[in-house]
Design a protein around this motif. Structure first.
Motif, PDB file in Angstrom:
ATOM      1  N   CYS A 318       0.797  -1.318  -0.012  1.00  0.00           N
ATOM      2  CA  CYS A 318       0.028  -0.020   0.042  1.00  0.00           C
ATOM      3  C   CYS A 318       0.759   1.316  -0.016  1.00  0.00           C
ATOM      4  O   CYS A 318       0.391   2.417  -0.536  1.00  0.00           O
ATOM      5  N   ARG A 319       1.821   1.188   0.578  1.00  0.00           N
ATOM      6  CA  ARG A 319       3.157   2.470   0.466  1.00  0.00           C
ATOM      7  C   ARG A 319       3.360   2.623  -0.796  1.00  0.00           C
ATOM      8  O   ARG A 319       3.972   4.012  -1.274  1.00  0.00           O
ATOM      9  N   GLN A 320       3.164   1.822  -1.921  1.00  0.00           N
ATOM     10  CA  GLN A 320       3.589   2.255  -3.255  1.00  0.00           C
ATOM     11  C   GLN A 320       2.285   2.460  -4.209  1.00  0.00           C
ATOM     12  O   GLN A 320       2.390   2.371  -5.384  1.00  0.00           O
ATOM     13  N   LEU A 321       1.299   2.878  -3.588  1.00  0.00           N
ATOM     14  CA  LEU A 321       0.160   3.112  -4.438  1.00  0.00           C
ATOM     15  C   LEU A 321       0.285   4.666  -4.863  1.00  0.00           C
ATOM     16  O   LEU A 321       0.910   5.483  -4.497  1.00  0.00           O
ATOM     17  N   VAL A 322      -0.287   4.779  -6.219  1.00  0.00           N
ATOM     18  CA  VAL A 322      -0.078   5.886  -7.092  1.00  0.00           C
ATOM     19  C   VAL A 322      -1.628   6.452  -7.334  1.00  0.00           C
ATOM     20  O   VAL A 322      -2.618   5.698  -7.736  1.00  0.00           O
ATOM     21  N   GLU A 323      -1.569   7.759  -7.333  1.00  0.00           N
ATOM     22  CA  GLU A 323      -2.986   8.453  -7.523  1.00  0.00           C
ATOM     23  C   GLU A 323      -3.076   8.578  -9.208  1.00  0.00           C
ATOM     24  O   GLU A 323      -2.223   9.413  -9.621  1.00  0.00           O
ATOM     25  N   TYR A 324      -4.420   8.319  -9.561  1.00  0.00           N
ATOM     26  CA  TYR A 324      -4.658   8.379 -10.925  1.00  0.00           C
ATOM     27  C   TYR A 324      -5.863   9.212 -10.905  1.00  0.00           C
ATOM     28  O   TYR A 324      -6.810   9.256 -10.042  1.00  0.00           O
ATOM     29  N   ILE A 325      -6.289   9.917 -12.059  1.00  0.00           N
ATOM     30  CA  ILE A 325      -7.547  10.501 -12.416  1.00  0.00           C
ATOM     31  C   ILE A 325      -8.122   9.788 -13.440  1.00  0.00           C
ATOM     32  O   ILE A 325      -7.395   9.349 -14.516  1.00  0.00           O
ATOM     33  N   VAL A 326      -9.436   9.383 -13.289  1.00  0.00           N
ATOM     34  CA  VAL A 326     -10.331   8.707 -13.955  1.00  0.00           C
ATOM     35  C   VAL A 326     -10.760   9.663 -15.302  1.00  0.00           C
ATOM     36  O   VAL A 326     -11.658  10.496 -15.053  1.00  0.00           O
ATOM     37  N   LEU A 327     -10.342   9.421 -16.575  1.00  0.00           N
ATOM     38  CA  LEU A 327     -10.802  10.178 -17.736  1.00  0.00           C
ATOM     39  C   LEU A 327     -12.138  10.080 -18.300  1.00  0.00           C
ATOM     40  O   LEU A 327     -12.983  10.424 -18.657  1.00  0.00           O
ATOM     41  N   ASP A 328     -12.473   8.412 -18.248  1.00  0.00           N
ATOM     42  CA  ASP A 328     -13.409   7.951 -18.880  1.00  0.00           C
ATOM     43  C   ASP A 328     -13.709   6.556 -18.542  1.00  0.00           C
ATOM     44  O   ASP A 328     -12.766   5.793 -17.993  1.00  0.00           O
ATOM     45  N   ILE A 329     -14.882   5.985 -18.306  1.00  0.00           N
ATOM     46  CA  ILE A 329     -14.946   4.647 -17.889  1.00  0.00           C
ATOM     47  C   ILE A 329     -16.281   4.064 -18.477  1.00  0.00           C
ATOM     48  O   ILE A 329     -17.445   4.871 -18.702  1.00  0.00           O
TER      49      ILE A 329
END
Length: 523
Positions: A318-329
């Protein structure tokens, strides 16, 4: 004696029906129903006292350290005021009560600080000519303070322990220990521990008896997957009585796989679990691991014995989680529920938040969070595109398709940035632990623990299933009228008020009990 006779017809025959008459008491002449002694209750009590010779004043030994009462000869039983356990102890102290029949027993209210406990008993006994007499009387118990054996040893020398449980987990964070602390507090599992010490990679629990440590080890095995080893060291030996004194050590290791970890299963383990994966997410940790394939939504369970038979490590934590933004789903399947958690497959386009304004790198991924994510939301995931992993198990798979991104959970960090920090409406209790000296002096280690504890509190807010075995209490410092920024406040998960417990805090005038509310019937 006056008798009245009546007749009734039963099946065409006349049957006489006899009514109960009345007689005069042989002592006072009062009209009464006949009994074996032909005496009224008042005269019968004046002639015989069935409570004569019974104990009216008894001494109870009480340990103020562990709230236990002595049940002779050597048994100490924990009991609160006006409880069933205390009532049983009081009745068993009356040795001469066995000659009578106990009908009812209840507490009589006394001042909590008076060191007096009163119990009202109602007993029966056969008296003159077979007549049954029932009578009530009150027994007063005087509470005398006396420390039990384990508490007296702990007070004399805190290092006089007989057994220790060394709990360890070889991971770079303490999330598991934060959760275990709350479960132990809820079930009062470490109540008999003499001392608790927080170590670098775990916690040490010291006990006065080996059986207490063994029971605590068994409790841990029901909460998390563990393996243990027992050792003992000879302290002293009495050659005359042939008595040996040992110190026992229980080394307990927790499985290093934690919730939200990404795992690459070995070939044999994957085949044993139905060829799941091999890249899977650990979604739940109890006495067994729940592994989820985020691409196919297949699940598998692995208990402690199966894991330690062929152990493996996490590919990413969990310390290696990266934040992403969802563009489309776009949803690609129907939703299913696994262990109370809802999942739904979807195809999504995501980009790293750190790449915004620097490049146009976009990833097309398949995720199991289709029911949670919408365009514009943020999510935490593992960046397999840029990760440099030297995993032996992963190298054993040939032609294995490795996705660029594996999303793990929805992120609320952007919504929290617009809110000023304030006390939560709830709080957690903590164990009385001594911190290792080296860890206490290390400022960086303390800041790291504070950050991990804050992350644990946020996990509790976001995951209702994680709160199932934890007691949350109302925070008196919380004031809803405080003015805070409400940007995205409705989207941030929180703990419902109906899940909170009232934190009972007794003052010096109220400690020890309030009123006589426990009445118990014993026959």
């Amino acid at each position: 004696m006056d008798m009245a006779g009546e007749e009734m017809v039963v099946g065409g025959m006349f049957m006489p029906q006899q009514t109960v008459g009345s007689v005069l008491c042989c002592m006072c002449g009062v009209s009464m129903q006949p009994n074996a002694a032909n005496m009224c209750v008042r005269c019968l009590r004046s002639q015989s006292d069935i409570t004569e010779g019974l104990e009216k004043h008894v001494i109870l030994h009480y340990c103020t350290e562990c709230n236990c009462y002595l049940q002779p000869p050597k048994t100490w039983i924990r009991a609160s005021l006006e409880s069933k356990e205390l009532l049983t102890i009081c009745i068993k102290r009356l040795k001469k009560l066995s000659r009578l029949r106990l009908v009812h027993a209840e507490f009589v209210w006394t001042e909590p600080h008076s060191k007096r406990i009163k119990v009202k008993l109602r007993v029966q006994k056969e008296v003159l000519n077979g007549a049954i007499l029932e009578q009530s009387y009150i027994v007063e118990y005087v509470q005398v303070d006396k420390m039990c054996e384990s508490c007296s040893r702990a007070q004399a020398n805190p290092d006089q322990w007989s057994a220790v449980v060394q709990l360890r987990q070889h991971v770079p964070h303490r999330r598991t220990f934060f959760y275990l602390e709350q479960v132990i507090l809820k079930h009062d599992a470490a109540a008999r521990s003499i001392k608790i010490t927080q170590m670098d990679r775990g916690i040490d629990f010291f006990f006065g008896h080996r059986s207490h440590a063994s029971n605590f080890k068994d409790f841990l095995g029901q909460v998390v997957p563990i393996r243990s080893r027992d050792d003992k060291q000879l302290v002293s030996h009495d050659t005359k009585s042939n008595n040996y004194n040992y110190k026992h050590t229980f080394s307990v290791e927790i499985c290093p796989i934690c919730r939200e970890d990404l795992v690459c299963l070995p070939h044999k383990v994957s085949a044993r679990l139905g060829n799941i994966g091999p890249l899977v997410l650990c979604t739940k940790v109890s006495n067994r691991l729940l592994l989820l394939d985020p691409v196919s939504l297949r699940t598998a369970y692995m208990d402690a014995e199966q894991y330690w038979w062929s152990p493996f490590k996490s590919l990413l934590s969990c310390r290696q989680l990266v934040e992403y933004i969802v563009l489309d789903i776009e949803a690609s399947g129907s939703a299913i529920t696994i262990e109370g958690t809802k999942y739904s497959l979807a195809e999504a386009q995501v980009a790293r938040v750190s790449d915004f304004g620097k490049n146009d790198l976009i990833f097309n991924v398949r995720t199991h969070l289709g029911h949670l994510l919408n365009p514009g939301d943020y999510a935490l995931g593992y960046d397999l595109y840029g990760a440099n992993s030297n995993d032996f198990e992963l190298d054993n798979y040939r032609n294995l398709f490795i996705p660029d991104v594996l999303l793990v959970k929805k992120s609320y960090e952007e919504q929290r940035k617009g809110r000023r920090m304030k006390p939560r409406a709830w709080k957690l209790k903590s164990m009385d632990m001594e911190v290792e000296e080296t860890a206490a002096r290390n400022r960086a280690e303390k800041d790291k623990r504070d950050m991990e504890y804050e992350a644990f509190l946020r996990d509790l807010e976001e995951n209702p299933e994680l709160r199932f075995n934890i007691s949350l209490y109302q925070n008196k410092e919380y004031h809803p009228s405080e003015t805070v920024s409400t940007v995205g406040a409705d989207d941030i998960p929180s703990v419902p008020l109906e899940e909170l417990l009232a934190d009972l805090e007794l003052s010096d005038d109220e400690e020890g009990g309030s009123g006589s509310g426990a009445n118990e019937m014993m026959e």
